[in-house]
Design a protein around this motif. Structure first.
Motif, PDB file in Angstrom:
ATOM      1  N   THR A 259       0.828  -1.204   0.000  1.00  0.00           N
ATOM      2  CA  THR A 259       0.000   0.000   0.000  1.00  0.00           C
ATOM      3  C   THR A 259       0.865   1.258   0.000  1.00  0.00           C
ATOM      4  N   MET A 260       0.252   2.335  -0.461  1.00  0.00           N
ATOM      5  CA  MET A 260       0.877   3.660  -0.412  1.00  0.00           C
ATOM      6  C   MET A 260      -0.230   4.697  -0.511  1.00  0.00           C
ATOM      7  N   PRO A 261      -0.221   5.707   0.355  1.00  0.00           N
ATOM      8  CA  PRO A 261      -1.268   6.726   0.275  1.00  0.00           C
ATOM      9  C   PRO A 261      -1.226   7.463  -1.059  1.00  0.00           C
ATOM     10  N   ALA A 262      -2.377   7.878  -1.528  1.00  0.00           N
ATOM     11  CA  ALA A 262      -2.435   8.711  -2.731  1.00  0.00           C
ATOM     12  C   ALA A 262      -1.809  10.071  -2.421  1.00  0.00           C
ATOM     13  N   PRO A 263      -1.231  10.733  -3.416  1.00  0.00           N
ATOM     14  CA  PRO A 263      -0.639  12.057  -3.168  1.00  0.00           C
ATOM     15  C   PRO A 263      -1.657  13.017  -2.559  1.00  0.00           C
ATOM     16  N   LYS A 264      -1.251  13.757  -1.536  1.00  0.00           N
ATOM     17  CA  LYS A 264      -2.135  14.722  -0.896  1.00  0.00           C
ATOM     18  C   LYS A 264      -2.326  15.938  -1.797  1.00  0.00           C
ATOM     19  N   PRO A 265      -3.515  16.537  -1.763  1.00  0.00           N
ATOM     20  CA  PRO A 265      -3.773  17.694  -2.630  1.00  0.00           C
ATOM     21  C   PRO A 265      -2.749  18.811  -2.462  1.00  0.00           C
ATOM     22  N   GLU A 266      -2.312  19.067  -1.230  1.00  0.00           N
ATOM     23  CA  GLU A 266      -1.351  20.149  -1.019  1.00  0.00           C
ATOM     24  C   GLU A 266       0.007  19.798  -1.640  1.00  0.00           C
ATOM     25  N   ALA A 267       0.374  18.497  -1.657  1.00  0.00           N
ATOM     26  CA  ALA A 267       1.624  18.090  -2.287  1.00  0.00           C
ATOM     27  C   ALA A 267       1.539  18.242  -3.801  1.00  0.00           C
ATOM     28  N   VAL A 268       0.367  17.955  -4.352  1.00  0.00           N
ATOM     29  CA  VAL A 268       0.181  18.117  -5.795  1.00  0.00           C
ATOM     30  C   VAL A 268       0.262  19.595  -6.175  1.00  0.00           C
ATOM     31  N   GLU A 269      -0.318  20.456  -5.345  1.00  0.00           N
ATOM     32  CA  GLU A 269      -0.261  21.883  -5.621  1.00  0.00           C
ATOM     33  C   GLU A 269       1.177  22.403  -5.540  1.00  0.00           C
ATOM     34  N   LYS A 270       1.944  21.874  -4.607  1.00  0.00           N
ATOM     35  CA  LYS A 270       3.353  22.253  -4.500  1.00  0.00           C
ATOM     36  C   LYS A 270       4.109  21.822  -5.756  1.00  0.00           C
ATOM     37  N   LEU A 271       3.798  20.623  -6.260  1.00  0.00           N
ATOM     38  CA  LEU A 271       4.449  20.149  -7.484  1.00  0.00           C
ATOM     39  C   LEU A 271       4.020  20.989  -8.678  1.00  0.00           C
ATOM     40  N   LEU A 313       5.531  10.094  -3.751  1.00  0.00           N
ATOM     41  CA  LEU A 313       5.492   8.638  -3.589  1.00  0.00           C
ATOM     42  C   LEU A 313       6.206   8.248  -2.307  1.00  0.00           C
ATOM     43  N   ARG A 314       5.576   8.535  -1.192  1.00  0.00           N
ATOM     44  CA  ARG A 314       6.120   8.219   0.121  1.00  0.00           C
ATOM     45  C   ARG A 314       5.121   7.360   0.896  1.00  0.00           C
ATOM     46  N   GLY A 315       5.638   6.614   1.836  1.00  0.00           N
ATOM     47  CA  GLY A 315       4.758   5.869   2.740  1.00  0.00           C
ATOM     48  C   GLY A 315       4.396   4.479   2.273  1.00  0.00           C
ATOM     49  N   ALA A 316       5.216   3.863   1.408  1.00  0.00           N
ATOM     50  CA  ALA A 316       4.936   2.494   0.979  1.00  0.00           C
ATOM     51  C   ALA A 316       5.008   1.559   2.174  1.00  0.00           C
ATOM     52  N   ALA A 317       4.084   0.600   2.242  1.00  0.00           N
ATOM     53  CA  ALA A 317       4.011  -0.314   3.380  1.00  0.00           C
ATOM     54  C   ALA A 317       3.440  -1.649   2.938  1.00  0.00           C
ATOM     55  N   TYR A 318       3.675  -2.649   3.758  1.00  0.00           N
ATOM     56  CA  TYR A 318       2.967  -3.919   3.634  1.00  0.00           C
ATOM     57  C   TYR A 318       1.835  -3.913   4.648  1.00  0.00           C
ATOM     58  N   THR A 319       0.643  -4.223   4.195  1.00  0.00           N
ATOM     59  CA  THR A 319      -0.518  -4.222   5.073  1.00  0.00           C
ATOM     60  C   THR A 319      -1.162  -5.603   5.041  1.00  0.00           C
ATOM     61  N   ALA A 320      -1.085  -6.299   6.182  1.00  0.00           N
ATOM     62  CA  ALA A 320      -1.742  -7.596   6.326  1.00  0.00           C
ATOM     63  C   ALA A 320      -3.148  -7.372   6.851  1.00  0.00           C
ATOM     64  N   PHE A 321      -4.099  -8.141   6.366  1.00  0.00           N
ATOM     65  CA  PHE A 321      -5.488  -7.967   6.820  1.00  0.00           C
ATOM     66  C   PHE A 321      -6.200  -9.314   6.867  1.00  0.00           C
ATOM     67  N   GLY A 322      -7.318  -9.323   7.627  1.00  0.00           N
ATOM     68  CA  GLY A 322      -8.085 -10.555   7.778  1.00  0.00           C
ATOM     69  C   GLY A 322      -7.572 -11.445   8.884  1.00  0.00           C
ATOM     70  N   VAL A 323      -6.591 -10.953   9.659  1.00  0.00           N
ATOM     71  CA  VAL A 323      -6.039 -11.706  10.785  1.00  0.00           C
ATOM     72  C   VAL A 323      -5.918 -10.769  11.972  1.00  0.00           C
ATOM     73  N   GLN A 324      -5.794 -11.353  13.169  1.00  0.00           N
ATOM     74  CA  GLN A 324      -5.629 -10.536  14.357  1.00  0.00           C
ATOM     75  C   GLN A 324      -4.214  -9.983  14.401  1.00  0.00           C
ATOM     76  N   PRO A 325      -4.043  -8.727  14.858  1.00  0.00           N
ATOM     77  CA  PRO A 325      -2.691  -8.182  15.020  1.00  0.00           C
ATOM     78  C   PRO A 325      -1.870  -9.061  15.950  1.00  0.00           C
ATOM     79  N   PRO A 326      -0.543  -9.044  15.823  1.00  0.00           N
ATOM     80  CA  PRO A 326       0.297  -9.968  16.581  1.00  0.00           C
ATOM     81  C   PRO A 326       0.252  -9.782  18.079  1.00  0.00           C
ATOM     82  N   GLU A 327      -0.105  -8.570  18.565  1.00  0.00           N
ATOM     83  CA  GLU A 327      -0.180  -8.422  20.019  1.00  0.00           C
ATOM     84  C   GLU A 327      -1.305  -9.281  20.589  1.00  0.00           C
ATOM     85  N   VAL A 328      -2.365  -9.523  19.764  1.00  0.00           N
ATOM     86  CA  VAL A 328      -3.439 -10.404  20.208  1.00  0.00           C
ATOM     87  C   VAL A 328      -2.950 -11.842  20.241  1.00  0.00           C
TER      88      VAL A 328
END
Length: 492
Positions: A259-271, A313-328
């Motif tokens: 996953t990666m967040p879509a560019p924020k509007p303010e970042a696009v305006e800066k570009l 293009l910042r904030g790339a991550a791996y996102t696991a879903f459909g399972v309990q977080p490891p602290e559980v």
């Protein structure tokens, strides 16, 4: 963009290996487990060896994850067959090879050799999709319509056989000369359709040249290399498969996304403001991706604009879903930089660079996460339970992949930084012409500075001074220290 080459002296990368704590040889138990798997593992019963697959990789590669076959469909459209090396069939869950792969996370590349994820008897032998040998694969069959939209998807374990090990340079020459046979000739045709679809959905692809170190006799040369068009086309096939994998996992309610967040509007305006100051055309209604695609990275202003666009293009991550977080489950928080776990479908499912949900499944020989995501996709597609070993691993994968991504990035950047410092060590005090890629406004604690690129040798570095963005200026080399891998300039 022409390739710029500079002869480099001998460079010792052992200190970087030690600093990053990269593993050495595989333990004996791991090698024995790998050799037994290579010798004793049966190939899948489903036989697709009649399909003439091919691989396209750098010429020296032997760890071949992907083989493809492209064809036209009767009535219009295309069929993409993408065979991915079936690592899970050879790596027993909980066995020595599997445990060691968690220690390594991914193959790490250094100029003087790679640190592989799996023992070479598997990664460069029994599992690699080398030509003229039957191999186990996870076969994705994706049907496209005439516009490149996916209309059907099949997924299966199968026995395959590659007919040819091709490399990017030779394929590009064939394509340019119009002599590529149809399975190869279809790659740029399909790639163009997929690229257009990516632009239409707002994807952002930065065509930045990369710095690479290559052997040159006993020494090294630093190469500034732009990707070939067929490399971009090949990448589109991988992206197509990754999007198909994400759709399967999201429909099934369990999986691992990139996953990666879509560019924020303010970042696009800066570009957009940067584009105006650099004289980069931004037509009304044009997306960021469309503007970026039209920019020439060989032009100093274009290069500066792309440097600014990279901030989107910042904030790339791996996102696991459909399972309990490891602290559980009793296994740590799982939320280091670059990864997260959610029990249901995550709020963020998309990847801002791809413009759609996306998953890593096409490089299991070189990346730990792909083995697990692939196994989840197979189970969901076949309407059977996801194996326990894959479910149990999901909560740990985001943190593990985040950690190994940092190591791999450190190896890439550290090797280039060292080479730059060695190349320039005896040229301190000289003046160079440089392109200004980025500038930072001064503050009370920081003088004006930015990032510049010089052509010969092809070096990027920090530079002090009030720098005009996107212009060429003279700069003086003030520091080139191999011990600290530091290169610094100041405006001349």
């Amino acid at each position: 963009m022409p390739i710029k080459k500079v002869i480099a002296p001998q460079i010792d990368f052992s200190g970087l290996r030690q600093e990053l704590r990269l593993p050495d040889e595989f333990p004996a138990a791991v090698l024995a487990d790998a050799e037994a798997a290579a010798r004793d593992t049966a190939l899948p019963a489903t036989d697709r060896t009649d399909v003439p697959f091919m691989t396209i990789d750098p010429a020296s590669s032997r760890d071949l994850d992907q083989a493809m076959h492209l064809s036209r469909r009767a009535g219009g459209g295309y069929r993409v067959r993408y065979a991915i090396a079936d690592v899970a069939t050879f790596v027993a869950a909980g066995g020595p090879v599997a445990q060691e792969s968690w220690v390594r996370g991914q193959t790490v590349y250094l100029p003087d050799g790679r640190i592989p994820l799996h023992p070479p008897v598997l990664s460069e032998g029994a599992v690699s999709l080398l030509p003229d040998a039957d191999r186990a694969a996870v076969l994705w069959t994706i049907d496209l319509d005439a516009d490149g939209a996916t209309v059907a998807l099949e997924l299966e374990r199968a026995r395959v056989r590659s007919r040819a090990k091709l490399d990017y340079d030779s394929v590009q020459r064939q394509v340019d000369a119009g002599t590529a046979p149809e399975p190869v000739a279809l790659l740029p045709e399909i790639g163009a359709l997929l690229t257009q679809r990516a632009a239409d959905r707002g994807a952002v692809n930065l065509p930045l040249p990369s710095q690479e170190l290559e052997r040159d006799g006993d020494g090294w040369r630093l190469v500034l290399r732009a990707p070939l068009p067929v490399e971009e086309d090949n990448a589109q096939i991988s992206l197509l498969t990754g999007m198909a994998a994400a759709s399967i996992m999201l429909a099934g309610g369990i999986g691992l996304l990139r996953t990666m967040p879509a560019p924020k509007p303010e970042a696009v305006e800066k570009l957009r403001a940067a584009a105006a100051s650099l004289g980069i055309a931004w037509p009304a209604g044009a997306s960021v991706g469309a503007v970026v695609a039209a920019v020439d990275p060989a032009n100093p202003r274009g290069a500066a604009f792309l440097e600014q666009a990279a901030d989107l293009l910042r904030g790339a991550a791996y996102t696991a879903f459909g399972v309990q977080p490891p602290e559980v489950n009793g296994g740590g928080n799982g939320n280091g930089n670059g990864g997260s776990v959610v029990p249901g479908v995550p709020e963020l499912t998309g990847h801002g660079g791809v413009g759609a949900p996306y998953a890593h499944v096409t490089a299991p020989l070189r990346r730990l996460a792909d083995r697990y995501a692939t196994e989840i996709c197979l189970a969901l597609h076949e309407s059977r339970p996801v194996p326990d070993w894959a479910v149990e691993a999901l909560p740990r994968l985001p943190k593990a992949m985040s950690a190994t991504d940092r190591i791999a990035s450190g190896a890439d950047r550290g090797a280039i930084d060292l080479a730059e410092a060695v190349l320039l060590e005896h040229r301190v005090g000289e003046t160079f012409e440089a392109a200004v890629l980025d500038r930072e406004e001064p503050s009370e604690k920081r003088p004006p500075q930015g990032t510049i690129a010089i052509d010969d040798p092809a070096v990027r570095a920090r530079c002090l001074g009030d720098l005009p963005l996107g212009q060429r200026v003279p700069v003086r080399l003030t520091t080139a220290d191999p011990a600290t891998r530091t290169v610094r300039f100041e405006a001349a």
